[in-house]
Design a protein around this motif. Structure first.
Motif, PDB file in Angstrom:
ATOM      1  N   GLU A 143       5.709  -6.850   5.318  1.00 40.46           N
ATOM      2  CA  GLU A 143       4.601  -7.707   5.724  1.00 40.46           C
ATOM      3  C   GLU A 143       5.138  -9.032   6.244  1.00 40.46           C
ATOM      4  N   GLU A 161       1.874  -6.090   9.829  1.00 41.74           N
ATOM      5  CA  GLU A 161       2.205  -5.151   8.762  1.00 41.74           C
ATOM      6  C   GLU A 161       2.932  -3.960   9.365  1.00 41.74           C
ATOM      7  N   LYS A 172      -2.553  -7.404  12.146  1.00 43.43           N
ATOM      8  CA  LYS A 172      -3.748  -7.146  11.347  1.00 43.43           C
ATOM      9  C   LYS A 172      -4.905  -7.975  11.868  1.00 43.43           C
ATOM     10  N   ARG A 176      -6.569 -10.286   5.026  1.00 49.75           N
ATOM     11  CA  ARG A 176      -5.514  -9.427   4.505  1.00 49.75           C
ATOM     12  C   ARG A 176      -5.845  -8.992   3.095  1.00 49.75           C
ATOM     13  N   THR A 182       0.750  -0.139   3.569  1.00 51.82           N
ATOM     14  CA  THR A 182       0.361   0.998   4.404  1.00 51.82           C
ATOM     15  C   THR A 182       1.344   2.145   4.261  1.00 51.82           C
TER      16      THR A 182
END
Length: 267
Positions: A143, A161, A172, A176, A182
């Motif tokens: 991230e 991400e 994104k 968040r 993910t």
């Protein structure tokens, strides 16, 4: 806000005769221990009154009239923004209105008032030097969060991400989700698997995102770049970027508020 353009204009001001240039730096920082009771209001009132009393005693009627015109305009700006104050206010003004600059800043100022031929620009210049257009890159393995700031104010926040299914960084949209990973499923169940994969692929992963960071830094004219994160990840980002990174801070602050991150960066 184009402060450089304003500074260039203000540096050329040299008022002659009774129409002087007014300068005000006002500390309105609610976190300042000396401002807990809204003391700025008294300082503001006294600062204006002192000039008025001096001009009255000097029997300088024309200059007094000019100052009173400036005072009314300054008071109007301050009280219209009283419910949306930040840490400080800077105002430059003249009665002829060829000088007018008023702005609220997210940086603490030293309260000062001037009424003279030229604006006093030292604190404004100091703000520009200490809080230039900055990109803060917060990294936490898969991230990345980017905080773009100017004059200690957050202008933009962007999240990236890594999609572990495609090995591609995606920007994104929207808020968040904390601790989102993910493609990992349960963190506890796949922790060791991710650790091994991270060690095997981190150079390639960060090289891919570094090109995006370089482009953003160039397009948005970052004057300073800070990378904040755990030592391994933050150093890897610095190594992969072509743009000069001014400082690396070894702290995991990706989930911290922007104001706290900026406080850590600028000290």
């Amino acid at each position: 806000m184009n402060i450089s353009k304003q500074l260039n204009k203000l540096e050329k001001v040299n008022k002659q005769g009774p129409d002087k240039a007014f300068t005000m730096y006002l500390n309105t920082d609610p976190s300042d221990p000396e401002q807990q009771g809204g003391e700025w209001k008294l300082q503001f009132k006294n600062g204006l009154r002192n000039f008025e009393q001096y001009l009255e005693e000097a029997n300088n009627k024309e200059e007094l009239k000019n100052f009173q015109l400036v005072k009314q305009k300054v008071k109007k700006y301050v009280f219209e923004n009283e419910l949306a104050l930040r840490k400080g206010i800077i105002i430059f003004a003249s009665a002829s209105e060829d000088v007018w600059f008023a702005a609220r800043f997210q940086a603490r100022l030293k309260t000062e008032f001037y009424w003279q031929e030229t604006p006093v620009l030292d604190q404004l210049k100091s703000l520009c030097e200490h809080y230039p257009r900055t990109g803060v890159i917060l990294v936490q393995q898969n991230e990345i969060k980017i905080i773009e700031s100017y004059l200690n104010d957050v202008e933009n926040t962007v999240y990236y991400e890594l999609n572990l299914d495609t090995d591609d960084w995606r920007q994104k949209v929207g808020p968040r989700a904390a601790n989102n990973t993910t493609g990992l499923g349960s963190i506890n169940a796949q922790k060791e698997n991710f650790k091994d994969r991270y060690e095997a692929n981190k150079h390639r992963w960060y090289k891919c995102i570094a090109s995006k960071l370089d482009k953003r830094a160039k397009d948005n004219h970052w004057e300073k770049i800070y990378v904040v994160g755990e030592a391994d990840a933050s150093q890897e980002i610095k190594t992969q970027m072509n743009m000069l990174v001014d400082k690396v801070i070894h702290k995991n602050m990706l989930d911290h508020k922007e104001s706290k991150v900026l406080s850590e960066v600028f000290g």
